[in-house]
Motif scaffolding. Structure first.
Motif, mmCIF file in Angstrom:
data_model
loop_
_atom_site.group_PDB
_atom_site.id
_atom_site.type_symbol
_atom_site.label_atom_id
_atom_site.label_comp_id
_atom_site.label_asym_id
_atom_site.label_seq_id
_atom_site.Cartn_x
_atom_site.Cartn_y
_atom_site.Cartn_z
ATOM 1 N N SER A 5 32.492 16.784 -9.513
ATOM 2 C CA SER A 5 33.671 15.997 -9.136
ATOM 3 C C SER A 5 34.896 16.486 -9.895
ATOM 4 O O SER A 5 34.870 16.541 -11.142
ATOM 5 C CB SER A 5 33.429 14.509 -9.434
ATOM 6 O OG SER A 5 34.646 13.794 -9.391
ATOM 7 N N PHE A 6 35.960 16.818 -9.179
ATOM 8 C CA PHE A 6 37.200 17.268 -9.825
ATOM 9 C C PHE A 6 37.799 16.144 -10.666
ATOM 10 O O PHE A 6 38.284 16.391 -11.778
ATOM 11 C CB PHE A 6 38.186 17.728 -8.755
ATOM 12 C CG PHE A 6 39.479 18.249 -9.308
ATOM 13 C CD1 PHE A 6 39.570 19.531 -9.830
ATOM 14 C CD2 PHE A 6 40.628 17.459 -9.300
ATOM 15 C CE1 PHE A 6 40.762 20.016 -10.341
ATOM 16 C CE2 PHE A 6 41.829 17.933 -9.812
ATOM 17 C CZ PHE A 6 41.899 19.208 -10.331
ATOM 18 N N SER A 7 37.761 14.924 -10.147
ATOM 19 C CA SER A 7 38.323 13.784 -10.877
ATOM 20 C C SER A 7 37.604 13.580 -12.200
ATOM 21 O O SER A 7 38.238 13.343 -13.241
ATOM 22 C CB SER A 7 38.215 12.511 -10.022
ATOM 23 O OG SER A 7 38.884 12.680 -8.804
ATOM 24 N N PHE A 8 36.281 13.672 -12.169
ATOM 25 C CA PHE A 8 35.521 13.497 -13.413
ATOM 26 C C PHE A 8 35.890 14.592 -14.418
ATOM 27 O O PHE A 8 36.069 14.320 -15.613
ATOM 28 C CB PHE A 8 34.020 13.544 -13.114
ATOM 29 C CG PHE A 8 33.164 13.374 -14.330
ATOM 30 C CD1 PHE A 8 32.874 12.106 -14.826
ATOM 31 C CD2 PHE A 8 32.649 14.484 -14.993
ATOM 32 C CE1 PHE A 8 32.087 11.954 -15.964
ATOM 33 C CE2 PHE A 8 31.870 14.337 -16.132
ATOM 34 C CZ PHE A 8 31.581 13.067 -16.610
ATOM 35 N N ALA A 9 36.008 15.831 -13.925
ATOM 36 C CA ALA A 9 36.359 16.937 -14.819
ATOM 37 C C ALA A 9 37.736 16.710 -15.452
ATOM 38 O O ALA A 9 37.937 16.988 -16.642
ATOM 39 C CB ALA A 9 36.336 18.255 -14.049
ATOM 40 N N MET A 10 38.692 16.167 -14.661
ATOM 41 C CA MET A 10 40.028 15.921 -15.203
ATOM 42 C C MET A 10 40.016 14.792 -16.242
ATOM 43 O O MET A 10 40.734 14.846 -17.243
ATOM 44 C CB MET A 10 40.988 15.562 -14.058
ATOM 45 C CG MET A 10 41.265 16.703 -13.091
ATOM 46 S SD MET A 10 41.943 18.193 -13.899
ATOM 47 C CE MET A 10 40.455 19.184 -14.122
ATOM 48 N N ILE A 11 39.179 13.783 -16.001
ATOM 49 C CA ILE A 11 39.064 12.710 -16.997
ATOM 50 C C ILE A 11 38.475 13.259 -18.296
ATOM 51 O O ILE A 11 38.957 12.971 -19.390
ATOM 52 C CB ILE A 11 38.187 11.570 -16.435
ATOM 53 C CG1 ILE A 11 38.911 10.877 -15.284
ATOM 54 C CG2 ILE A 11 37.846 10.558 -17.522
ATOM 55 C CD1 ILE A 11 38.051 9.889 -14.524
ATOM 56 N N MET A 12 37.444 14.090 -18.164
ATOM 57 C CA MET A 12 36.833 14.698 -19.352
ATOM 58 C C MET A 12 37.809 15.631 -20.064
ATOM 59 O O MET A 12 37.777 15.760 -21.288
ATOM 60 C CB MET A 12 35.574 15.470 -18.946
ATOM 61 C CG MET A 12 34.410 14.608 -18.527
ATOM 62 S SD MET A 12 33.799 13.558 -19.893
ATOM 63 C CE MET A 12 34.430 11.975 -19.378
ATOM 64 N N MET A 13 38.682 16.282 -19.269
ATOM 65 C CA MET A 13 39.679 17.183 -19.854
ATOM 66 C C MET A 13 40.590 16.441 -20.832
ATOM 67 O O MET A 13 41.052 17.004 -21.823
ATOM 68 C CB MET A 13 40.515 17.801 -18.739
ATOM 69 C CG MET A 13 41.632 18.719 -19.199
ATOM 70 S SD MET A 13 42.845 18.952 -17.906
ATOM 71 C CE MET A 13 43.627 17.344 -17.844
ATOM 72 N N LEU A 14 40.843 15.159 -20.556
ATOM 73 C CA LEU A 14 41.675 14.358 -21.457
ATOM 74 C C LEU A 14 40.826 13.636 -22.502
ATOM 75 O O LEU A 14 41.232 13.488 -23.658
ATOM 76 C CB LEU A 14 42.479 13.336 -20.654
ATOM 77 C CG LEU A 14 43.492 13.919 -19.651
ATOM 78 C CD1 LEU A 14 44.122 12.804 -18.836
ATOM 79 C CD2 LEU A 14 44.576 14.721 -20.367
ATOM 80 N N LEU A 15 39.651 13.183 -22.066
ATOM 81 C CA LEU A 15 38.831 12.338 -22.930
ATOM 82 C C LEU A 15 38.208 13.114 -24.096
ATOM 83 O O LEU A 15 38.278 12.667 -25.252
ATOM 84 C CB LEU A 15 37.733 11.679 -22.087
ATOM 85 C CG LEU A 15 37.182 10.347 -22.597
ATOM 86 C CD1 LEU A 15 38.299 9.335 -22.761
ATOM 87 C CD2 LEU A 15 36.116 9.824 -21.651
ATOM 88 N N VAL A 16 37.615 14.258 -23.805
ATOM 89 C CA VAL A 16 36.893 14.999 -24.858
ATOM 90 C C VAL A 16 37.842 15.474 -25.968
ATOM 91 O O VAL A 16 37.611 15.168 -27.148
ATOM 92 C CB VAL A 16 36.112 16.185 -24.239
ATOM 93 C CG1 VAL A 16 35.500 17.056 -25.325
ATOM 94 C CG2 VAL A 16 35.015 15.656 -23.314
ATOM 95 N N PRO A 17 38.926 16.206 -25.648
ATOM 96 C CA PRO A 17 39.835 16.613 -26.728
ATOM 97 C C PRO A 17 40.493 15.404 -27.408
ATOM 98 O O PRO A 17 40.728 15.426 -28.618
ATOM 99 C CB PRO A 17 40.892 17.466 -26.018
ATOM 100 C CG PRO A 17 40.297 17.825 -24.719
ATOM 101 C CD PRO A 17 39.390 16.715 -24.344
#
Length: 380
Positions: free
Chosen positions: A123-135
């Motif tokens: 999921s692109f949306s999930f990847a974008m959330i992780m892009m902000l959440l993890v860092p």
């Protein structure tokens, strides 16, 4: 942010220049590419430069405006890149070398099924959330521990350097299941579009230019607000800020997390345009390069890191072709010259010239007075 929230209003001339540059990047350059006047290689190269500009701005927000020299910004840049890379790897599907619905390196490592944590990245949306959440989580935990312990100065720089070095060693390991030494590459699609087509590259460049403009305008307003004044007061005299009743650790923590998110967004935009992400992107050398870009452009100015990132990387693209063995010497020499003779960087040169001319002006006036008085003295 409304005009009233800005303690120091931004001049209309600056808004106009920003709008012209943004229009050129977002509209003119892509149209020139569409018309064949700018090559696909150039538009892709400039997309990479703009991603580096986001990384340099994240360094400047910490170093130039808050007095925190972070040598770990490449870690957040890479984490954002890895989150995007996981999504892009999932989009390869069964088109890999082993024709299985999982990344080739996992098949090579003997995995029969996709690891659980990889599954949602289709999921692109999930990847974008992780892009902000993890860092963001990594920056928050590290910053909370560092600032509550009142770690600052060179000790903060060393700790951030150790953080990114340790993370790079982890990502080099195959049992991390993140591609090991080779990382992620051979991307095919993004949101259903062929990632190698000229139209997709042009679209990614436009998105990067819009994000860079938005980040610049947002941070320009932030640094001109009351919050920005406190932020710069922390840089100049943290003890006075504490005595004034402000919680400087909270201010520094907020800025640290924001800068990590900016770096992460830059990394997420960088990976589909360059086509690869591996642990070498999060080594300390990459963080040091971003510091050099900021210093060369002019720290504490926001526009300086953008100028520095673009100019130094453009010079690197030329020098690594013309004089590949001399690039590191050129880079080191450039940094020494900037530190010794250009403390405000490239963007500070017009101001230095103006100051020099002002100093010359009284001397010129004095010479005129002398030349006027001289005939009178001779007549007497």
């Amino acid at each position: 942010m409304t005009h009233s929230l800005l303690v120091r209003p931004i001049a209309k001339r600056e808004w106009a220049i920003t709008a012209i540059v943004a229009f050129f990047l977002i509209v003119v350059l892509p149209l020139l590419n569409l018309g064949g006047l700018v090559s696909d290689f150039t538009i892709n190269l400039w997309g990479k430069y703009l991603c580096y500009a986001l990384l340099a701005i994240s360094v400047d927000l910490l170093w130039g405006y808050t007095g925190l020299l972070s040598l770990g910004q490449a870690l957040f840049f890479s984490l954002g890149g890895y989150m995007m890379g996981m999504y892009l790897m999932r989009m390869i599907g069964t088109m890999g070398q082993y024709k299985k619905d999982m990344p080739d390196f996992l098949v090579f490592l003997g995995w029969e099924r996709l690891p659980t944590f990889w599954t949602p990245f289709s999921s692109f949306s999930f990847a974008m959330i992780m892009m902000l959440l993890v860092p963001g989580i990594v920056a928050y935990i590290f910053g909370w521990l560092a600032f509550r312990s009142r770690v600052k100065g060179v000790y903060f720089s060393i700790l951030t350097q150790a953080l990114t070095y340790g993370a790079s060693l982890m990502f080099f390991r195959n049992d991390m299941l993140m591609g090991g030494n080779n990382g992620f590459t051979d991307f095919r699609f993004i949101l259903g579009f062929d990632i190698r087509s000229p139209g997709t590259k042009r679209g990614l460049f436009i998105v990067t230019a819009i994000v860079l403009t938005t980040v610049y305008v947002g941070l320009r307003c932030l640094t001109r607000s009351r919050f920005g004044l406190v932020q710069q007061a922390v840089r100049d005299s943290e003890n006075r800020v504490l005595f004034s009743g402000y919680s400087s650790p909270n201010f520094k923590l907020f800025i640290f997390v924001v800068s990590a998110l900016i770096g992460s967004i830059g990394g997420a935009l960088y990976v589909p345009q360059v086509g690869i992400i591996n642990p070498s992107e999060m080594t300390t050398e990459k963080s040091l390069e971003a510091v050099v870009w900021t210093a060369v452009g002019g720290r504490g100015t926001l526009i300086g890191p953008i100028v520095g990132a673009i100019s130094v990387n453009a010079l690197k693209s030329w020098a690594t072709r013309a004089y590949p063995d001399l690039w590191l010497i050129i880079l080191g020499g450039m940094f020494i010259i900037v530190v010794l003779f250009l403390p405000k960087g490239i963007v500070g040169i017009p101001g230095m010239v103006s100051d020099w001319l002002k100093k010359r002006k009284p001397r010129a006036d004095e010479s005129e007075v002398i030349s006027i008085n001289k005939p009178e003295e001779e007549a007497a």
